[in-house]
Design a protein around this motif. Structure first.
Motif, short mmCIF file in Angstrom:
data_model
loop_
_atom_site.label_atom_id
_atom_site.label_comp_id
_atom_site.label_asym_id
_atom_site.label_seq_id
_atom_site.Cartn_x
_atom_site.Cartn_y
_atom_site.Cartn_z
N SER A 65 -16.18 -11.42 -65.63
CA SER A 65 -15.04 -10.77 -66.26
C SER A 65 -13.74 -11.53 -66.08
O SER A 65 -12.72 -11.16 -66.65
CB SER A 65 -14.88 -9.36 -65.69
OG SER A 65 -14.71 -9.42 -64.28
N SER A 66 -13.76 -12.60 -65.31
CA SER A 66 -12.56 -13.40 -65.07
C SER A 66 -12.96 -14.85 -65.01
O SER A 66 -14.12 -15.18 -64.71
CB SER A 66 -11.87 -12.97 -63.76
OG SER A 66 -12.72 -13.19 -62.66
N PRO A 67 -12.03 -15.77 -65.28
CA PRO A 67 -12.37 -17.21 -65.20
C PRO A 67 -12.84 -17.63 -63.81
O PRO A 67 -13.69 -18.51 -63.69
CB PRO A 67 -11.06 -17.89 -65.60
CG PRO A 67 -10.31 -16.87 -66.41
CD PRO A 67 -10.68 -15.55 -65.80
N GLU A 68 -12.30 -16.99 -62.74
CA GLU A 68 -12.73 -17.37 -61.40
C GLU A 68 -14.19 -16.98 -61.16
O GLU A 68 -14.97 -17.77 -60.61
CB GLU A 68 -11.83 -16.70 -60.35
CG GLU A 68 -10.39 -17.17 -60.37
CD GLU A 68 -9.58 -16.52 -61.46
OE1 GLU A 68 -10.12 -15.62 -62.15
OE2 GLU A 68 -8.39 -16.90 -61.64
N ASN A 69 -14.59 -15.77 -61.61
CA ASN A 69 -15.98 -15.36 -61.44
C ASN A 69 -16.92 -16.20 -62.28
O ASN A 69 -18.04 -16.52 -61.85
CB ASN A 69 -16.12 -13.88 -61.80
CG ASN A 69 -15.40 -12.98 -60.82
OD1 ASN A 69 -14.93 -13.42 -59.78
ND2 ASN A 69 -15.29 -11.71 -61.15
N ILE A 70 -16.49 -16.57 -63.49
CA ILE A 70 -17.34 -17.40 -64.36
C ILE A 70 -17.58 -18.77 -63.71
O ILE A 70 -18.69 -19.29 -63.71
CB ILE A 70 -16.71 -17.53 -65.75
CG1 ILE A 70 -16.69 -16.17 -66.46
CG2 ILE A 70 -17.46 -18.55 -66.60
CD1 ILE A 70 -15.98 -16.19 -67.79
N ALA A 71 -16.52 -19.36 -63.16
CA ALA A 71 -16.67 -20.66 -62.50
C ALA A 71 -17.58 -20.55 -61.28
O ALA A 71 -18.41 -21.43 -61.03
CB ALA A 71 -15.30 -21.19 -62.10
N LEU A 72 -17.46 -19.45 -60.52
CA LEU A 72 -18.31 -19.28 -59.35
C LEU A 72 -19.77 -19.08 -59.74
O LEU A 72 -20.68 -19.63 -59.12
CB LEU A 72 -17.82 -18.10 -58.51
CG LEU A 72 -18.60 -17.79 -57.22
CD1 LEU A 72 -18.60 -18.99 -56.30
CD2 LEU A 72 -18.00 -16.57 -56.52
N LEU A 73 -20.02 -18.31 -60.81
CA LEU A 73 -21.39 -18.10 -61.27
C LEU A 73 -22.02 -19.39 -61.76
O LEU A 73 -23.20 -19.66 -61.52
CB LEU A 73 -21.40 -17.03 -62.37
CG LEU A 73 -21.10 -15.59 -61.92
CD1 LEU A 73 -21.02 -14.68 -63.12
CD2 LEU A 73 -22.16 -15.09 -60.95
N ARG A 74 -21.24 -20.21 -62.46
CA ARG A 74 -21.76 -21.50 -62.92
C ARG A 74 -22.08 -22.42 -61.75
O ARG A 74 -23.07 -23.15 -61.78
CB ARG A 74 -20.76 -22.16 -63.86
CG ARG A 74 -20.63 -21.46 -65.21
CD ARG A 74 -19.63 -22.16 -66.10
NE ARG A 74 -19.55 -21.50 -67.41
CZ ARG A 74 -18.70 -21.87 -68.38
NH1 ARG A 74 -17.89 -22.91 -68.18
NH2 ARG A 74 -18.69 -21.23 -69.52
N TRP A 75 -21.24 -22.40 -60.73
CA TRP A 75 -21.50 -23.23 -59.55
C TRP A 75 -22.76 -22.76 -58.82
O TRP A 75 -23.58 -23.58 -58.38
CB TRP A 75 -20.31 -23.18 -58.61
CG TRP A 75 -20.51 -23.99 -57.38
CD1 TRP A 75 -20.34 -25.33 -57.23
CD2 TRP A 75 -20.93 -23.50 -56.10
NE1 TRP A 75 -20.62 -25.72 -55.96
CE2 TRP A 75 -20.99 -24.62 -55.24
CE3 TRP A 75 -21.26 -22.24 -55.60
CZ2 TRP A 75 -21.36 -24.50 -53.91
CZ3 TRP A 75 -21.65 -22.13 -54.28
CH2 TRP A 75 -21.68 -23.25 -53.45
N ILE A 76 -22.95 -21.43 -58.72
CA ILE A 76 -24.16 -20.90 -58.08
C ILE A 76 -25.40 -21.28 -58.87
O ILE A 76 -26.43 -21.65 -58.31
CB ILE A 76 -24.04 -19.37 -57.93
CG1 ILE A 76 -22.90 -19.02 -56.94
CG2 ILE A 76 -25.34 -18.77 -57.47
CD1 ILE A 76 -22.61 -17.55 -56.83
N GLU A 77 -25.29 -21.22 -60.19
CA GLU A 77 -26.44 -21.59 -61.02
C GLU A 77 -26.77 -23.08 -60.90
O GLU A 77 -27.94 -23.48 -60.90
CB GLU A 77 -26.15 -21.24 -62.47
CG GLU A 77 -27.30 -21.52 -63.42
CD GLU A 77 -26.97 -21.13 -64.85
OE1 GLU A 77 -27.83 -21.29 -65.72
OE2 GLU A 77 -25.83 -20.67 -65.08
N ALA A 78 -25.73 -23.92 -60.79
CA ALA A 78 -25.98 -25.35 -60.66
C ALA A 78 -26.55 -25.71 -59.30
O ALA A 78 -27.32 -26.67 -59.18
CB ALA A 78 -24.68 -26.13 -60.90
N GLU A 79 -26.18 -24.96 -58.25
CA GLU A 79 -26.65 -25.24 -56.90
C GLU A 79 -27.87 -24.40 -56.52
O GLU A 79 -28.16 -24.24 -55.34
CB GLU A 79 -25.52 -24.99 -55.89
CG GLU A 79 -24.29 -25.85 -56.09
CD GLU A 79 -24.58 -27.32 -55.85
OE1 GLU A 79 -25.52 -27.61 -55.07
OE2 GLU A 79 -23.88 -28.17 -56.42
N ASP A 80 -28.55 -23.86 -57.50
CA ASP A 80 -29.70 -23.01 -57.22
C ASP A 80 -30.82 -23.85 -56.60
O ASP A 80 -31.33 -24.78 -57.24
CB ASP A 80 -30.19 -22.36 -58.51
CG ASP A 80 -31.29 -21.33 -58.24
OD1 ASP A 80 -31.56 -21.06 -57.05
OD2 ASP A 80 -31.87 -20.80 -59.20
#
Length: 251
Positions: A65-80
């Motif tokens: 819902s916010s740019p900060e959460n989107i960036a964090l989710l993308r980082w988590i997905e990349a570091e899975d």
């Protein structure tokens, strides 16, 4: 009171004391009083203990819902780490159906042979009579290069090839070239009113004076109005006989 004599069959003599045990009584009484005083001190005099209630459980949701959460989710997905730990390779479709084709099956260019060395041709001068008076005379100069008989023409290409001209004055300039030159090509940008706003030299004629003459003439040319804010095209000047100085007449 006299202590009786110990019996003969006893190892240690036990005194016979029938008095009230005042020492034990006062010890027990003092202990009871001490416990009662301690209970009164901590339950009546001191205030009751104030306890802080445990906070209610708090749940935080990580939603995009916010740019900060989107960036964090993308980082988590990349570091899975599951993507790295997955060792199940995906076989491309139709891998087994590909037939083996050896490299010698395809035709290749034939190898070149050894270069043939050819002796350079020797050119001998033309035999002339040394006693002839014409052999010592200077060679006659060649005829001057004929000038193009046509006049200078301008052609437009690109987005301006089909655009009509509302103002096309003739080329007037006192500059004349001394030798034939190649065509001059310029990249021009025309605005919506039809005026030439940009002029960039693409191919020089070899004569800077003719190139400047072409750029100056395009400033006086006006195209028909169009909706596009800017249109790009090429203007080519094919220089004719009017762009060159007249050759001097030989007597």
């Amino acid at each position: 009171m006299k202590t009786p004599a110990p019996e003969a069959n006893l190892t240690f003599a036990t005194p016979d004391d029938s008095r009230f045990p005042y020492l034990l009584f006062f010890c027990v009484l003092g202990s009871v009083l001490a416990h009662a005083g301690t209970f009164f001190l901590f339950q009546v005099v001191y205030p009751q203990r104030v306890t802080i209630p445990q906070p209610a459980p708090h749940v935080s949701l990580l939603t995009p819902s916010s740019p900060e959460n989107i960036a964090l989710l993308r980082w988590i997905e990349a570091e899975d780490p599951a993507l790295v730990a997955n060792d199940n390779p995906v076989a491309p479709p139709g891998l087994v159906d590909v037939r083996y084709r050896p490299s010698f099956a395809s035709a290749r260019t034939a190898p070149l042979g050894a270069p043939v060395e050819t002796a350079p041709a020797v050119r001998f001068p033309r035999a002339e009579d040394q006693l002839s008076p014409t052999s010592a005379s200077r060679p006659t100069p060649g005829a001057p290069t004929p000038l193009p008989p046509h006049r200078t023409a301008i052609s437009y290409s690109g987005a301006l090839g089909s655009r009509s001209l509302s103002k096309n004055p003739p080329i007037t300039s006192s500059y004349r070239a001394s030798a034939p030159a190649e065509p001059t090509t310029l990249l021009i940008g025309v605005d919506g009113q039809g005026e030439v706003r940009f002029s960039l030299l693409q191919h020089s004629s070899g004569d800077p004076g003719l190139d400047e003459l072409a750029a100056a003439h395009l400033k006086n040319v006006v195209f028909a109005a169009a909706e596009a804010p800017i249109a790009w095209g090429f203007a080519t000047f094919s220089w004719g006989g009017d762009a060159y100085a007249s050759a001097p007449k030989t007597p």
